[in-house]
Design a protein around this motif. Structure first.
Motif, PDB file in Angstrom:
ATOM      1  N   GLY A  85       0.796  -1.223   0.000  1.00 63.19           N
ATOM      2  CA  GLY A  85       0.000   0.000   0.000  1.00 63.19           C
ATOM      3  C   GLY A  85       0.825   1.267   0.000  1.00 63.19           C
ATOM      4  N   VAL A  86       1.947   1.272  -0.718  1.00 59.95           N
ATOM      5  CA  VAL A  86       2.818   2.448  -0.803  1.00 59.95           C
ATOM      6  C   VAL A  86       2.444   3.222  -2.068  1.00 59.95           C
ATOM      7  CG1 VAL A  86       5.201   3.270  -0.989  1.00 59.95           C
ATOM      8  CG2 VAL A  86       4.659   1.277   0.445  1.00 59.95           C
ATOM      9  N   THR A  87       2.025   4.473  -1.915  1.00 61.43           N
ATOM     10  CA  THR A  87       1.535   5.269  -3.041  1.00 61.43           C
ATOM     11  C   THR A  87       2.344   6.557  -3.174  1.00 61.43           C
ATOM     12  OG1 THR A  87      -0.049   6.498  -1.679  1.00 61.43           O
ATOM     13  CG2 THR A  87      -0.794   4.392  -2.617  1.00 61.43           C
ATOM     14  N   GLU A  88       2.163   7.221  -4.308  1.00 62.56           N
ATOM     15  CA  GLU A  88       2.832   8.504  -4.523  1.00 62.56           C
ATOM     16  C   GLU A  88       2.326   9.554  -3.530  1.00 62.56           C
ATOM     17  OE1 GLU A  88       5.337   9.133  -6.339  1.00 62.56           O
ATOM     18  OE2 GLU A  88       5.446   7.313  -7.565  1.00 62.56           O
ATOM     19  N   GLN A  89       1.046   9.496  -3.183  1.00 60.29           N
ATOM     20  CA  GLN A  89       0.477  10.462  -2.238  1.00 60.29           C
ATOM     21  C   GLN A  89       0.961  10.191  -0.806  1.00 60.29           C
ATOM     22  OE1 GLN A  89      -1.457   8.560  -4.327  1.00 60.29           O
ATOM     23  NE2 GLN A  89      -1.587  10.141  -5.927  1.00 60.29           N
ATOM     24  N   GLY A  90       1.150   8.916  -0.497  1.00 58.77           N
ATOM     25  CA  GLY A  90       1.622   8.530   0.821  1.00 58.77           C
ATOM     26  C   GLY A  90       0.519   8.453   1.850  1.00 58.77           C
ATOM     27  N   THR A  91       0.791   7.730   2.909  1.00 60.15           N
ATOM     28  CA  THR A  91      -0.139   7.649   4.041  1.00 60.15           C
ATOM     29  C   THR A  91       0.402   8.371   5.263  1.00 60.15           C
ATOM     30  OG1 THR A  91       0.854   5.529   4.709  1.00 60.15           O
ATOM     31  CG2 THR A  91      -1.103   5.447   3.289  1.00 60.15           C
ATOM     32  N   PHE A  92       1.674   8.788   5.200  1.00 60.70           N
ATOM     33  CA  PHE A  92       2.291   9.488   6.330  1.00 60.70           C
ATOM     34  C   PHE A  92       2.684  10.882   5.877  1.00 60.70           C
ATOM     35  CE2 PHE A  92       6.022   9.883   9.399  1.00 60.70           C
ATOM     36  CZ  PHE A  92       5.225  10.129  10.498  1.00 60.70           C
ATOM     37  N   GLU A  93       3.787  11.384   6.301  1.00 64.56           N
ATOM     38  CA  GLU A  93       4.194  12.754   6.019  1.00 64.56           C
ATOM     39  C   GLU A  93       5.123  12.824   4.805  1.00 64.56           C
ATOM     40  OE1 GLU A  93       6.043  13.803   9.678  1.00 64.56           O
ATOM     41  OE2 GLU A  93       4.156  14.018  10.786  1.00 64.56           O
ATOM     42  N   HIS A  94       5.055  13.937   4.076  1.00 67.56           N
ATOM     43  CA  HIS A  94       5.979  14.229   2.974  1.00 67.56           C
ATOM     44  C   HIS A  94       5.953  13.154   1.898  1.00 67.56           C
ATOM     45  CE1 HIS A  94       7.324  17.171   5.857  1.00 67.56           C
ATOM     46  NE2 HIS A  94       7.788  16.240   6.674  1.00 67.56           N
ATOM     47  N   GLY A  95       4.764  12.604   1.646  1.00 66.55           N
ATOM     48  CA  GLY A  95       4.623  11.629   0.576  1.00 66.55           C
ATOM     49  C   GLY A  95       5.165  10.252   0.883  1.00 66.55           C
ATOM     50  N   THR A  96       5.462   9.985   2.121  1.00 69.57           N
ATOM     51  CA  THR A  96       5.926   8.653   2.511  1.00 69.57           C
ATOM     52  C   THR A  96       4.747   7.807   2.994  1.00 69.57           C
ATOM     53  OG1 THR A  96       6.382   9.342   4.783  1.00 69.57           O
ATOM     54  CG2 THR A  96       8.188   9.533   3.173  1.00 69.57           C
ATOM     55  N   SER A  97       4.951   6.505   3.011  1.00 69.42           N
ATOM     56  CA  SER A  97       3.900   5.576   3.436  1.00 69.42           C
ATOM     57  C   SER A  97       4.438   4.624   4.501  1.00 69.42           C
ATOM     58  CB  SER A  97       3.390   4.742   2.252  1.00 69.42           C
ATOM     59  OG  SER A  97       2.718   5.536   1.303  1.00 69.42           O
ATOM     60  N   VAL A  98       3.548   4.282   5.412  1.00 74.88           N
ATOM     61  CA  VAL A  98       3.819   3.195   6.356  1.00 74.88           C
ATOM     62  C   VAL A  98       3.416   1.890   5.680  1.00 74.88           C
ATOM     63  CG1 VAL A  98       3.336   2.273   8.647  1.00 74.88           C
ATOM     64  CG2 VAL A  98       3.301   4.747   8.270  1.00 74.88           C
ATOM     65  N   LEU A  99       4.257   0.883   5.763  1.00 78.49           N
ATOM     66  CA  LEU A  99       3.932  -0.394   5.134  1.00 78.49           C
ATOM     67  C   LEU A  99       2.746  -1.046   5.834  1.00 78.49           C
ATOM     68  CD1 LEU A  99       7.426  -2.049   4.495  1.00 78.49           C
ATOM     69  CD2 LEU A  99       6.169  -0.400   3.082  1.00 78.49           C
TER      70      LEU A  99
END
Length: 679
Positions: free
Chosen positions: A345-359
């Motif tokens: 679930g890692v996307t360009e928009q991200g789920t965390f800060e600055h476009g990053t994602s938590v796995l």
């Protein structure tokens, strides 16, 4: 002059270079405040606390703020994990004054420790204004300040429910608690409540035992759904195992990244028991990898388990753990990188800060085809290697007695269940065997450290670090969790010394912590006097001292055959019973122990020459009812009361099953034993 340089607490050491003239919690600090006729500032936090770090950077490292604190106050720094008694008293005051609590906790108190103004995190401008206002009020409105403090102390003294009117914790009350949890359950996301969402480990343990007793499909489904949602979300570390403290959202996606020993110990018990009862492959994997996390990341050789991993890395929350699609491609190559981005679930928009994602685990892989599982495991290994090259979070490496007790009990249960399902045909049999070996070593190491290091002159000490035992005395939860752990070690090893040690700790608890009306205080009768003597009956992040001591009393009574310990457990549990009926979410461990008492608990002794490989022993563990104790070994083994005067029938392995000290005829077949245990 900052006086924290020689502290055993990593949290205090984090503040040793502040320009604030910090004192540790000690009589001398309050004497200095009295001499100078100024209030004290009691600042309470812990090493892995993100907002504690923020307030430290903003205020305590600032020369101007430090000057105000030093001129008008005596500043005292407290590690809440090292001094839970101090934390409990002032947290009750903070909640009474503000309606909420949390850390960092900031308390202004008179030189005798009486709190008169409390809060939590203050941004620097607000904190500067507050320092000035409190200093002015102390000089110009002293009488009103002291009246307010006296009112707070009176209020928090009344808030501590030691004992009082009680009633037996009946099946009806436990059924009502399970019904209440079912009504409050988040049908969509699992768990209870909204953001921030905490893993409800003790409630899940209770519901598993409730399912065992009643056959409730609803209770089991709540546990299954919540366990799957947590394990597939960002709360769970998809690469290395282990759970973060809580989710900042209501659907387990973005965690607060600190990892606490107590959460992982309690969650290991949940997933282990779910695996035992259902054979669920996800529960199996998560139990295995959480046990590995405890052994690899938190165990300190020659000591015990460290308290926590920090939420921050180099001052940035989550820096070690989050990913972008480009970082996945860099670590895995283009094809596997895109595949991993979809899986996690890692996307360009991200789920965390600055476009990053938590796995998070967006696909079900535990029941996938072997080639998919193999690809997933290979990707995990490569990503973990890449992540290990990043800066890593700090570790709070103090050893807390109670939390180590929780970890020992959890790993002992994991070892027993892993043995039930051990098979050379499993695709990851070697991995499971490796985990059980290292977890067993870590568990025994921790137990030995508690027995030899934390027990000083027959009394428990709360913390140690680098093999140096700290001064803070053990509180009730330490005695309960460690005694329960020693009972677990007795069952796992068949060694009598662990049961003897558990009995010694429980005797101290009954003599020093018990209240006349059936409850328990959280501190001993000869402990340092605080403005009130804490006695919290509710389970929160960890089992309350009262729930922990009752769990140990129940286990010890079943293993020793000494009924007075069971009677003490029933009396104490009756003081919590009214709360169980009204506030099920805050009495999960008490309800868990209540299910054990309703069950009997069963006492199962297997006389055998092969405790590790005997099918009767495996059947005892597989079918054990809620809270059952199981001991296996040769008849009349020294220090093992359940094996006393219990011969093998006709030279065959023999199981003796008792329930609440009433025994059935011994059996020698697996089927007969399963029938005795209600399966």
């Amino acid at each position: 002059m900052n006086r924290l340089a020689n502290a055993t607490s990593p949290y205090l050491l984090q503040h040793a270079d502040n320009p604030v003239d910090w004192w540790p919690w000690c009589e001398e600090a309050f004497a200095e405040a009295k001499r100078r006729d100024v209030p004290v500032i009691i600042s309470v936090g812990y090493a892995a606390c993100h907002w504690c770090h923020v307030m430290a950077h903003e205020s305590f490292e600032n020369e101007a703020v430090a000057r105000l604190m030093n001129e008008d106050f005596v500043p005292i720094k407290v590690d809440r994990e090292e001094r839970p008694d101090v934390d409990a008293v002032y947290m009750t005051a903070t909640q009474a004054m503000t309606g909420q609590g949390g850390w960092p906790m900031t308390v202004f108190a008179a030189p005798d420790g009486t709190p008169f103004f409390c809060g939590t995190y203050f941004p620097r401008p607000n904190f500067i204004r507050l320092l000035g206002s409190v200093a002015t009020a102390w000089r110009d409105q002293r009488e009103a300040v002291l009246r307010q403090g006296a009112a707070v102390v009176e209020a928090i003294g009344g808030a501590q429910a030691v004992g009082g009117p009680g009633a037996p914790l009946t099946a009806e009350l436990l059924d009502a608690a399970a019904d209440q949890l079912a009504r409050e359950y988040d049908e969509t996301n699992g768990g209870f409540g909204g953001a921030p969402k905490f893993p409800p480990h003790m409630n899940l343990l209770f519901l598993l035992r409730h399912h065992q007793r009643t056959g409730s499909a609803r209770s089991l489904e709540i546990v299954r759904h919540t366990c799957e949602a947590m394990a597939r979300g960002g709360l769970y570390d998809q690469l290395a195992g282990g759970f973060a403290r809580y989710s900042v959202d209501g659907h387990w996606t973005v965690p607060h990244f600190e990892k606490m020993l107590y959460d992982n110990a309690l969650l290991l018990r949940v997933y282990t028991q779910l695996w035992r009862l259902t054979g669920d492959p996800l529960a199996r994997r998560v139990a295995r990898d959480t046990a590995r996390f405890l052994a690899d990341e938190l165990h300190r050789p020659g000591e015990g388990f460290a308290s926590a991993l920090d939420a921050d890395t180099q001052g940035v929350e989550g820096l070690t753990y989050v990913w972008t699609p480009a970082q996945l491609v860099e670590a895995l190559g283009d094809e596997d990188g895109r595949w991993a981005a979809d899986l996690f679930g890692v996307t360009e928009q991200g789920t965390f800060e600055h476009g990053t994602s938590v796995l998070k685990l967006a696909r079900d892989v535990d029941d996938a085809d072997p080639e998919i599982r193999a690809r997933w495991q290979g990707v995990v290994a490569r990503l973990l290697a890449a992540r290990d090259a990043r800066p890593q979070p700090a570790r709070d490496d103090k050893v807390v007695a109670a939390w180590n007790g929780l970890a020992i009990t959890a790993i002992a249960e994991f070892q027993q269940v892993a043995a039930l399902y051990a098979s050379p045909d499993d695709e990851d049999a070697n991995l499971m065997e490796g985990v059980t070996i290292v977890a067993d070593g870590a568990m025994r190491d921790a137990a030995e450290h508690l027995a030899s290091g934390h027990v000083v002159d027959g009394r428990l000490r709360r913390v140690s670090r680098d093999r140096v035992v700290g001064e803070p005395a053990g509180v009730l939860e330490d005695y309960g969790c460690v005694a329960e752990a020693f009972c677990a070690m007795h069952q796992l090893t068949g060694e009598g010394r662990w049961l003897a040690l558990a009995g010694q700790l429980l005797d101290v608890a009954l003599a020093r912590f018990a209240a006349p009306d059936g409850g328990f205080y959280d501190t001993a009768d000869d402990a340092e006097r605080l403005v009130t003597r804490p006695a919290d009956p509710t389970d929160n992040a960890t089992p309350s001292g009262r729930s922990a001591i009752v769990a140990a009393l129940v286990a010890y009574a079943a293993l020793s055959g000494e009924t007075r310990y069971r009677e003490a457990a029933e009396t104490t549990l009756s003081t919590v019973a009214p709360i169980v009926g009204r506030h099920a979410r805050f009495t999960g461990y008490a309800a868990t122990v209540g299910e054990a008492l309703l069950s009997g608990p069963y006492e199962i002794a297997v006389v055998t020459d092969d405790p590790a490989g005997d099918p009767l022993v495996a059947a005892a563990h597989r079918h054990a009812p809620p809270g059952a104790v199981v001991v296996a070994g040769r008849a009349d083994q020294p220090g093992v009361p359940l094996l006393a005067e219990r011969p093998a029938l006709d030279g065959r392995s023999t199981a003796y099953v008792c329930r609440g000290f009433v025994c059935d005829r011994p059996v020698t077949s697996v089927d007969d034993l399963a029938a005795r245990l209600g399966r």
